[in-house]
Write a protein that holds these residues in place. Structure first.
Motif, short mmCIF file in Angstrom:
data_model
loop_
_atom_site.label_atom_id
_atom_site.label_comp_id
_atom_site.label_asym_id
_atom_site.label_seq_id
_atom_site.Cartn_x
_atom_site.Cartn_y
_atom_site.Cartn_z
N ILE A 34 26.56 117.20 -27.66
CA ILE A 34 26.78 118.04 -28.84
C ILE A 34 25.83 119.23 -28.78
O ILE A 34 24.61 119.08 -28.79
CB ILE A 34 26.55 117.23 -30.14
N GLY A 35 26.42 120.42 -28.70
CA GLY A 35 25.62 121.64 -28.65
C GLY A 35 24.99 121.97 -29.99
O GLY A 35 25.49 121.60 -31.05
N LYS A 36 23.87 122.67 -29.92
CA LYS A 36 23.14 123.08 -31.12
C LYS A 36 23.37 124.56 -31.35
O LYS A 36 23.52 125.30 -30.39
CB LYS A 36 21.65 122.83 -30.93
N PRO A 37 23.41 125.00 -32.57
CA PRO A 37 23.27 124.25 -33.81
C PRO A 37 24.59 123.62 -34.23
O PRO A 37 25.65 124.01 -33.74
CB PRO A 37 22.86 125.32 -34.82
N VAL A 38 24.50 122.66 -35.13
CA VAL A 38 25.71 122.05 -35.69
C VAL A 38 26.09 122.82 -36.95
O VAL A 38 25.26 123.49 -37.56
CB VAL A 38 25.52 120.54 -36.01
N THR A 39 27.35 122.72 -37.32
CA THR A 39 27.81 123.36 -38.55
C THR A 39 27.46 122.47 -39.74
O THR A 39 27.09 121.29 -39.56
CB THR A 39 29.34 123.57 -38.53
N GLY A 40 27.61 122.98 -40.94
CA GLY A 40 27.38 122.17 -42.13
C GLY A 40 28.30 120.98 -42.19
O GLY A 40 27.88 119.87 -42.52
N GLU A 41 29.57 121.18 -41.85
CA GLU A 41 30.54 120.08 -41.84
C GLU A 41 30.13 119.02 -40.83
O GLU A 41 30.18 117.81 -41.12
CB GLU A 41 31.93 120.62 -41.50
N GLU A 42 29.70 119.45 -39.65
CA GLU A 42 29.29 118.50 -38.61
C GLU A 42 28.03 117.74 -39.04
O GLU A 42 27.94 116.52 -38.87
CB GLU A 42 29.05 119.24 -37.30
N ALA A 43 27.08 118.45 -39.62
CA ALA A 43 25.83 117.81 -40.06
C ALA A 43 26.12 116.74 -41.10
O ALA A 43 25.59 115.63 -41.03
CB ALA A 43 24.87 118.85 -40.61
N ARG A 44 27.00 117.05 -42.06
CA ARG A 44 27.35 116.07 -43.10
C ARG A 44 28.03 114.85 -42.50
O ARG A 44 27.80 113.72 -42.91
CB ARG A 44 28.21 116.72 -44.18
N ALA A 45 28.87 115.05 -41.49
CA ALA A 45 29.55 113.93 -40.84
C ALA A 45 28.55 113.10 -40.03
O ALA A 45 28.62 111.86 -40.02
CB ALA A 45 30.66 114.44 -39.93
N LEU A 46 27.62 113.75 -39.38
CA LEU A 46 26.64 113.04 -38.54
C LEU A 46 25.68 112.18 -39.36
O LEU A 46 25.16 111.18 -38.86
CB LEU A 46 25.85 114.04 -37.69
N VAL A 47 25.46 112.54 -40.62
CA VAL A 47 24.57 111.74 -41.48
C VAL A 47 25.04 110.29 -41.57
O VAL A 47 24.24 109.37 -41.66
CB VAL A 47 24.45 112.39 -42.88
N ALA A 48 26.34 110.09 -41.50
CA ALA A 48 26.90 108.74 -41.60
C ALA A 48 26.64 107.91 -40.34
O ALA A 48 26.95 106.71 -40.31
CB ALA A 48 28.40 108.81 -41.86
N CYS A 49 26.08 108.51 -39.31
CA CYS A 49 25.91 107.82 -38.02
C CYS A 49 24.55 107.16 -37.83
O CYS A 49 24.28 106.62 -36.77
CB CYS A 49 26.19 108.79 -36.88
N PHE A 50 23.70 107.22 -38.83
CA PHE A 50 22.42 106.51 -38.70
C PHE A 50 22.69 105.02 -38.79
O PHE A 50 23.47 104.56 -39.61
CB PHE A 50 21.44 106.92 -39.80
N GLY A 51 22.00 104.27 -37.93
CA GLY A 51 22.13 102.82 -37.92
C GLY A 51 21.02 102.16 -38.71
O GLY A 51 20.27 102.83 -39.43
N PRO A 52 20.87 100.86 -38.53
CA PRO A 52 19.90 100.10 -39.30
C PRO A 52 18.44 100.28 -38.86
O PRO A 52 17.53 99.92 -39.60
CB PRO A 52 20.34 98.65 -39.09
N ASP A 53 18.23 100.83 -37.66
CA ASP A 53 16.86 101.04 -37.18
C ASP A 53 16.82 102.33 -36.37
O ASP A 53 17.76 103.12 -36.42
CB ASP A 53 16.34 99.83 -36.40
#
Length: 118
Positions: A34-53
């Motif tokens: 994933i190239g930088k920077p991410v868009t606002g839409e991409e950043a909001r979607a990526l927030v859901a990808c954090f796991g338990p640790d």
């Protein structure tokens, strides 16, 4: 949304420490694509990808990638039982922006008038 981000998000949250080395390496490769920077839409979607640790540090890479996009991504403080990475992301960007906005707002006079020092 770029295909690389879509692929990463479609695979869901990062695995925990019990995941195989191959699975963690696969997610790292996806993240690195994933190239930088991410868009606002991409950043909001990526927030859901954090796991338990922290997934052996991969969560930090995800956090830094999200921070390359427009901030704040999280504009409301996460609930007390929210994922630690959501709280960390909010603490790093949301609070700073809230503090800056507060500093810009006009202050009300206290009602006291101070005359020369004694």
């Amino acid at each position: 949304m770029r295909p690389e981000v879509r692929t990463f998000v479609a695979d869901g949250p990062l695995p925990d420490w019990d995941a195989s080395e191959e699975e963690i390496d696969r997610r790292v490769r996806q993240l690195d694509a994933i190239g930088k920077p991410v868009t606002g839409e991409e950043a909001r979607a990526l927030v859901a990808c954090f796991g338990p640790d922290d997934c052996y540090g991969v969560a930090w890479t995800l956090l830094h990638l999200i921070e390359t996009g427009p901030n704040p991504v999280l504009t409301v403080a996460p609930a007390p039982d929210a994922n630690e990475w959501h709280r960390r992301l909010y603490d790093r960007t949301g609070r700073a922006i809230a503090a800056a906005a507060s500093a810009r707002s006009p202050r009300r006079p206290s009602g006291r008038i101070r005359h020369g020092a004694r």
